[in-house]
Design a protein around this motif. Structure first.
Motif, mmCIF file in Angstrom:
data_model
loop_
_atom_site.group_PDB
_atom_site.id
_atom_site.type_symbol
_atom_site.label_atom_id
_atom_site.label_comp_id
_atom_site.label_asym_id
_atom_site.label_seq_id
_atom_site.Cartn_x
_atom_site.Cartn_y
_atom_site.Cartn_z
ATOM 1 N N UNK A 173 0.850 -1.192 0.038
ATOM 2 C CA UNK A 173 0.216 -0.029 -0.039
ATOM 3 C C UNK A 173 0.910 1.204 -0.081
ATOM 4 N N UNK A 174 1.936 1.363 0.777
ATOM 5 C CA UNK A 174 2.862 2.480 0.617
ATOM 6 C C UNK A 174 3.368 2.520 -0.768
ATOM 7 N N UNK A 175 3.622 1.601 -1.575
ATOM 8 C CA UNK A 175 4.182 1.965 -2.761
ATOM 9 C C UNK A 175 3.033 2.444 -3.794
ATOM 10 N N UNK A 176 1.802 2.053 -3.466
ATOM 11 C CA UNK A 176 0.580 2.351 -4.114
ATOM 12 C C UNK A 176 0.412 3.928 -3.973
ATOM 13 N N UNK A 177 0.709 4.406 -2.893
ATOM 14 C CA UNK A 177 0.378 5.605 -2.397
ATOM 15 C C UNK A 177 1.568 6.657 -3.121
ATOM 16 N N UNK A 178 2.708 6.164 -2.906
ATOM 17 C CA UNK A 178 3.968 6.852 -3.465
ATOM 18 C C UNK A 178 3.534 7.146 -5.145
ATOM 19 N N UNK A 179 3.241 6.010 -5.721
ATOM 20 C CA UNK A 179 3.034 6.040 -6.985
ATOM 21 C C UNK A 179 1.655 6.677 -7.500
ATOM 22 N N UNK A 180 0.656 6.928 -6.808
ATOM 23 C CA UNK A 180 -0.217 7.588 -6.953
ATOM 24 C C UNK A 180 0.154 9.342 -7.010
ATOM 25 N N UNK A 181 0.860 9.570 -5.808
ATOM 26 C CA UNK A 181 1.379 10.917 -5.914
ATOM 27 C C UNK A 181 2.132 11.317 -7.173
ATOM 28 N N UNK A 182 3.038 10.389 -7.558
ATOM 29 C CA UNK A 182 4.104 10.446 -8.630
ATOM 30 C C UNK A 182 2.953 10.651 -9.917
ATOM 31 N N UNK A 183 1.931 9.837 -10.013
ATOM 32 C CA UNK A 183 1.031 9.796 -11.240
ATOM 33 C C UNK A 183 0.256 11.031 -11.358
ATOM 34 N N UNK A 184 -0.141 11.611 -10.226
ATOM 35 C CA UNK A 184 -0.869 13.134 -10.146
ATOM 36 C C UNK A 184 0.087 14.080 -10.630
ATOM 37 N N UNK A 185 1.245 13.995 -10.231
ATOM 38 C CA UNK A 185 2.282 14.960 -10.761
ATOM 39 C C UNK A 185 2.807 14.756 -12.299
ATOM 40 N N UNK A 186 3.264 13.686 -12.581
ATOM 41 C CA UNK A 186 3.666 13.366 -13.760
ATOM 42 C C UNK A 186 2.964 12.629 -14.915
ATOM 43 N N UNK A 187 1.727 12.138 -14.441
ATOM 44 C CA UNK A 187 0.904 11.228 -15.296
ATOM 45 C C UNK A 187 1.556 9.794 -15.318
ATOM 46 N N UNK A 188 1.083 8.965 -15.802
ATOM 47 C CA UNK A 188 1.350 7.550 -15.810
ATOM 48 C C UNK A 188 2.639 7.494 -16.900
ATOM 49 N N UNK A 189 3.600 6.982 -16.558
ATOM 50 C CA UNK A 189 4.658 7.398 -17.372
ATOM 51 C C UNK A 189 5.078 5.640 -18.038
ATOM 52 N N UNK A 190 4.617 4.932 -17.430
ATOM 53 C CA UNK A 190 5.057 3.236 -17.793
ATOM 54 C C UNK A 190 3.547 2.712 -18.043
ATOM 55 N N UNK A 191 3.324 2.256 -19.177
ATOM 56 C CA UNK A 191 2.221 1.456 -19.359
ATOM 57 C C UNK A 191 2.143 0.220 -18.410
ATOM 58 N N UNK A 192 1.068 -0.272 -17.957
ATOM 59 C CA UNK A 192 1.129 -1.657 -17.471
ATOM 60 C C UNK A 192 0.936 -2.671 -18.684
ATOM 61 N N UNK A 193 1.358 -3.984 -18.304
ATOM 62 C CA UNK A 193 1.202 -5.065 -19.180
ATOM 63 C C UNK A 193 0.031 -6.008 -19.167
ATOM 64 N N UNK A 194 -0.719 -6.207 -20.043
ATOM 65 C CA UNK A 194 -1.756 -7.320 -19.950
ATOM 66 C C UNK A 194 -1.599 -8.326 -20.894
ATOM 67 N N UNK A 195 -2.351 -9.451 -20.795
ATOM 68 C CA UNK A 195 -2.443 -10.510 -21.741
ATOM 69 C C UNK A 195 -3.929 -10.727 -21.827
ATOM 70 N N UNK A 196 -4.294 -11.032 -23.202
ATOM 71 C CA UNK A 196 -5.875 -11.419 -23.393
ATOM 72 C C UNK A 196 -5.946 -12.770 -23.028
ATOM 73 N N UNK A 197 -7.230 -13.228 -22.336
ATOM 74 C CA UNK A 197 -7.567 -14.499 -21.799
ATOM 75 C C UNK A 197 -8.822 -14.607 -21.978
#
Length: 77
Positions: free
Chosen positions: A19-43
Motif C-alpha cells: 500500500x505504501x508503494x501504491x500511495x507513492x505511485x499515486x502521488x507521482x502519477x498525479x504530478x507526472x501522469x502515468x509514465x510506464x504502461x502496465x502489461x496485460x495479456x488477453x485471456x
C-alpha cells in the motif's frame, strides 16, 4: 483501455501489493501522469495483469477508470 472488461489480477500477484508503494505511485502519477504502461495479456473475455499491479492500484486509488497498457501476446511453445 476503455470499455473493456476489468483486468484480472492473479492471486499470487495480488499478495505482493504494498500500500505504501501504491500511495507513492499515486502521488507521482498525479504530478507526472502515468509514465510506464502496465502489461496485460488477453485471456478469453478478460485481460490478465502481467506487470503493473501497483500502477493499476494507484490509478484506481486516484479514481481513474482508464490506464495505459501494453497488450502482450502469449508466446506459443
Amino acid at each position: 483501455m476503455h470499455g473493456h472488461s476489468p483486468s484480472y489480477v492473479p492471486a499470487k500477484r495480488a499478495k505482493t501489493l504494498d500500500q505504501n508503494k501504491v500511495l507513492t505511485l499515486a502521488e507521482d502519477i498525479l504530478q507526472n501522469g502515468q509514465t510506464t504502461p502496465i502489461q496485460l495479456r488477453a485471456d478469453n473475455k478478460r485481460f490478465v495483469l502481467i506487470e503493473g499491479l501497483h500502477r493499476l492500484e494507484a490509478i484506481r486509488a486516484l479514481g481513474g477508470d482508464t490506464i495505459e497498457a501494453y497488450l502482450v501476446r502469449a508466446r506459443l511453445h
